[in-house]
Design a protein around this motif. Structure first.
Motif, PDB file in Angstrom:
ATOM      1  N   ALA A  30      13.888  -0.039   2.462  1.00  0.00           N
ATOM      2  CA  ALA A  30      13.452   1.363   2.991  1.00  0.00           C
ATOM      3  C   ALA A  30      12.004   1.036   3.564  1.00  0.00           C
ATOM      4  N   ALA A  31      11.067   0.429   2.763  1.00  0.00           N
ATOM      5  CA  ALA A  31       9.667   0.336   3.106  1.00  0.00           C
ATOM      6  C   ALA A  31       9.312  -0.425   4.372  1.00  0.00           C
ATOM      7  N   LEU A  32      10.334  -1.215   4.743  1.00  0.00           N
ATOM      8  CA  LEU A  32       9.874  -2.352   5.730  1.00  0.00           C
ATOM      9  C   LEU A  32       9.781  -1.735   7.033  1.00  0.00           C
ATOM     10  N   GLY A  33       8.734  -2.274   7.998  1.00  0.00           N
ATOM     11  CA  GLY A  33       8.303  -1.584   9.166  1.00  0.00           C
ATOM     12  C   GLY A  33       7.137  -2.510   9.547  1.00  0.00           C
ATOM     13  N   CYS A  34       6.707  -3.038   8.400  1.00  0.00           N
ATOM     14  CA  CYS A  34       5.548  -4.028   8.631  1.00  0.00           C
ATOM     15  C   CYS A  34       5.882  -5.172   7.808  1.00  0.00           C
ATOM     16  N   ARG A  35       4.964  -6.325   7.909  1.00  0.00           N
ATOM     17  CA  ARG A  35       5.321  -7.627   7.295  1.00  0.00           C
ATOM     18  C   ARG A  35       4.798  -7.907   6.014  1.00  0.00           C
ATOM     19  N   VAL A  36       3.916  -7.146   5.454  1.00  0.00           N
ATOM     20  CA  VAL A  36       3.344  -7.253   4.055  1.00  0.00           C
ATOM     21  C   VAL A  36       3.330  -6.006   3.233  1.00  0.00           C
ATOM     22  N   VAL A  37       3.950  -5.934   2.339  1.00  0.00           N
ATOM     23  CA  VAL A  37       4.293  -4.843   1.372  1.00  0.00           C
ATOM     24  C   VAL A  37       3.593  -5.136   0.232  1.00  0.00           C
ATOM     25  N   CYS A  38       2.802  -3.980  -0.479  1.00  0.00           N
ATOM     26  CA  CYS A  38       2.346  -4.299  -1.743  1.00  0.00           C
ATOM     27  C   CYS A  38       2.923  -3.221  -2.648  1.00  0.00           C
ATOM     28  N   ASP A  39       3.476  -3.450  -3.800  1.00  0.00           N
ATOM     29  CA  ASP A  39       4.071  -2.619  -4.636  1.00  0.00           C
ATOM     30  C   ASP A  39       3.051  -1.771  -5.171  1.00  0.00           C
ATOM     31  N   ARG A  40       3.462  -0.321  -5.314  1.00  0.00           N
ATOM     32  CA  ARG A  40       2.497   0.576  -5.981  1.00  0.00           C
ATOM     33  C   ARG A  40       1.854   0.240  -6.984  1.00  0.00           C
ATOM     34  N   GLY A  41       2.693  -0.449  -7.911  1.00  0.00           N
ATOM     35  CA  GLY A  41       2.512  -0.776  -9.593  1.00  0.00           C
ATOM     36  C   GLY A  41       1.025  -1.667  -9.620  1.00  0.00           C
ATOM     37  N   LEU A  42       0.868  -2.356  -8.421  1.00  0.00           N
ATOM     38  CA  LEU A  42      -0.317  -3.392  -8.668  1.00  0.00           C
ATOM     39  C   LEU A  42      -1.750  -2.230  -8.738  1.00  0.00           C
ATOM     40  N   ALA A  43      -1.793  -0.971  -8.403  1.00  0.00           N
ATOM     41  CA  ALA A  43      -2.816  -0.199  -8.184  1.00  0.00           C
ATOM     42  C   ALA A  43      -3.191   0.168  -9.935  1.00  0.00           C
TER      43      ALA A  43
END
Length: 79
Positions: A30-43
């Motif tokens: 669902a989140a893809l549309g770019c090639r690098v996704v960072c999980d919100r939990g890292l914040a």
């Protein structure tokens, strides 16, 4: 922190997330549309340790800086 590579629609996608988390593939799709996704939990971390694929290429970085430098999309993809 870990970097995971997924193949989606015939091309690769990199996901950055906490080492303790598992990526939910439905959320990732669902989140893809770019090639690098960072999980919100890292914040939640002040500093994460990123690596360049070698044991001596590890470095500390703030999650916001990592997102900016990787041009990552932040999304909730880990469960």
């Amino acid at each position: 922190m870990k970097s995971l590579v997924f193949i989606a629609d015939g091309s690769g996608a990199v996901v950055l997330c906490s080492g303790a988390s598992r990526v939910d593939e439905d959320r990732l799709a669902a989140a893809l549309g770019c090639r690098v996704v960072c999980d919100r939990g890292l914040a939640a971390f002040d500093v994460v340790w990123a690596a360049g694929g070698l044991p001596d290429a590890v470095f500390p970085i703030g999650p916001a800086d990592l997102v900016r430098l990787a041009e990552a999309t932040v999304a909730e993809v880990a469960a």
